[in-house]
Design an enzyme around this catalytic site. Structure first.
Site, PDB file in Angstrom:
ATOM      1  N   PHE A 151     165.320  26.187 -21.544  1.00 34.99           N
ATOM      2  CA  PHE A 151     164.098  26.492 -22.279  1.00 34.99           C
ATOM      3  C   PHE A 151     163.091  25.388 -21.980  1.00 34.99           C
ATOM      4  O   PHE A 151     163.249  24.251 -22.418  1.00 34.99           O
ATOM      5  CB  PHE A 151     164.321  26.589 -23.789  1.00 34.99           C
ATOM      6  N   ASP A 203     163.440  17.020 -18.539  1.00 38.24           N
ATOM      7  CA  ASP A 203     162.623  17.591 -19.612  1.00 38.24           C
ATOM      8  C   ASP A 203     163.142  17.034 -20.932  1.00 38.24           C
ATOM      9  O   ASP A 203     164.128  17.518 -21.489  1.00 38.24           O
ATOM     10  CB  ASP A 203     162.707  19.112 -19.585  1.00 38.24           C
ATOM     11  N   LYS A 211     156.195  17.195 -27.973  1.00 39.86           N
ATOM     12  CA  LYS A 211     156.629  17.298 -29.361  1.00 39.86           C
ATOM     13  C   LYS A 211     156.448  16.003 -30.150  1.00 39.86           C
ATOM     14  O   LYS A 211     155.380  15.745 -30.679  1.00 39.86           O
ATOM     15  CB  LYS A 211     158.058  17.818 -29.429  1.00 39.86           C
TER      16      LYS A 211
END
Length: 406
Positions: free
Chosen positions: A145, A230, A259
């Site tokens: 993801f 990531d 984030k």
């Protein structure tokens, strides 16, 4: 205090009427937040064990982050990158130092940072490695993801994220996560990068086999391929280290961050790499009006300062041991398995008892917020400011709904 549920149904109905159905939220309408807790429109408090998918690593309204935002709001919030503002250099320098890299490129969302990494890797492949134009390939893992842009869903293996959004962007090769043999077999002279999550969050907080990333690093170095980590969900203290890849004892060529970098206040993302990688970009080839804006940089700089002390990494490591120990006690008592590192756990429920969605609904009724993924799995990722007592409280509520279901 108003009567519980007095406003919630009306707020939910209004949201349902006027918004596209790209999410299926729990029936909670948050009005306030502080630390590890939120309060809904009817005054009910919930312990937040999702933390905005790690965007709220420092909790809701961390006072030092709020102060940095307030101070910048009174000065200047946006200039565009057509000019340089006085928060830009300090943020970029501090983040580069935290990552141990020479350069950073600030953006806004995590998906933008992934797109940036893809563009940089391709350009590096053509200009530095010498791959024939239009032939660059990037290897990714199944069950990944990395976002939901059209390019990113092109290499997703999740039918919900991918179906009906084609035609898909070429140039990606998918291999099983954690399978070094399959990864090595997929490398060709056209391979420019390997893009991986150190821990796969959306897939259920999947931790790779020991030695996997050491092997990936060795393979990438030998084959002149960029290793891209990531760390959008796994990084910035979540697993007990600044970056989750540190648990594997390797350093990637490029970090992809997001984030928590925005402190739960503004969207902030970035890629970090050395000059021989990020230096391939020239003016006009990539950018963002809001990327690296003064407000984002002021907040992001304060986030980096908090991380530089090591306090939050230490809290995550120590409190994570307690979280995983408590969850481990429930294996065989309604739980099938528990995975993760630090304050991040993937919890597999016995599918005969309930779905992950039902578990999250029952937890919300008991004042704990969590999120399901893939059937009977739920994810727990409390803010790093959580306390031992709050961890115990959340696990106690999970134990209670399991006991009632048995």
């Amino acid at each position: 205090m108003t009567t519980v549920d007095q406003r919630t149904p009306a707020e939910l109905a209004e949201a349902e009427r006027y918004t596209a159905h790209n999410y299926h939220p729990l029936p909670v309408v948050v009005a306030e937040g502080e630390g590890a807790w939120v309060t809904d429109v009817d005054g009910r408090r919930y312990l937040d064990f999702l933390a905005g998918y790690s965007a709220l690593n420092f909790g809701h309204r961390h006072p030092e982050l709020i102060a940095a935002a307030h101070a910048q709001l009174d000065r200047v919030t946006l200039t565009s990158r057509a000019f340089v503002h006085d928060q830009f250099a300090a943020f970029c320098r501090s983040l580069a130092e935290l990552c141990g890299k020479e350069l950073v490129l600030p953006m806004n969302t995590g998906a933008e940072a992934v797109e940036t990494a893809i563009k940089v890797a391709r350009k590096w492949g053509y200009q530095v490695k010498g791959v024939e134009n239009e032939r660059a390939e990037i290897i990714v893992a199944a069950d990944n993801f990395h976002g939901r842009t059209t390019t990113i869903v092109s290499f997703s293996t999740d039918p919900e994220a991918r179906a009906d959004f084609g035609p898909y962007t070429p140039g990606f090769v998918v291999v099983p996560y954690g399978d070094l043999v399959a990864l090595a077999a997929a490398v060709t002279p056209n391979t420019v990068a390997v893009l991986l999550e150190p821990i796969q969050g959306e897939a259920g907080v999947l931790v790779p086999p020991t030695g996997y990333f050491a092997g990936v690093r060795e393979l990438c170095t030998a084959q002149n391929v960029l290793m891209i980590a990531d760390e959008i969900q796994s990084g910035l203290g979540r697993t007990g280290r600044t970056f989750a890849i540190e648990h594997e004892g390797v350093v990637p060529d490029m970090y992809v961050l997001g984030k928590a970098l925005g402190g739960g206040i503004v969207p902030v993302s970035a890629v970090a790499a050395d000059r021989d990688v990020l230096g391939v970009l020239k003016p006009g080839e990539h950018g963002s009006t809001f990327g690296g804006n003064p407000l984002a940089c002021a907040v992001g700089h304060e986030v980096v300062r908090l991380l530089a002390t090591g306090e939050f990494q230490k809290r995550s490591a120590e409190l994570g041991e307690r979280l995983h120990a408590r969850l481990g006690e429930l294996v065989g008592r309604g739980l099938v398995a528990v995975r993760g590192r630090g304050l991040w756990a993937g919890v597999d429920l016995d599918p005969a008892l309930m779905t992950g969605r039902r578990a999250c609904e029952l937890l919300a009724e008991r004042g704990v917020l969590a999120k399901d993924t893939h059937g009977s799995t739920i994810r727990l990722a409390p803010p790093l400011v959580v306390t031992e007592a709050e961890i115990d409280h959340a696990v106690d509520q999970l134990a209670a709904i399991l006991a009632e279901a048995v």
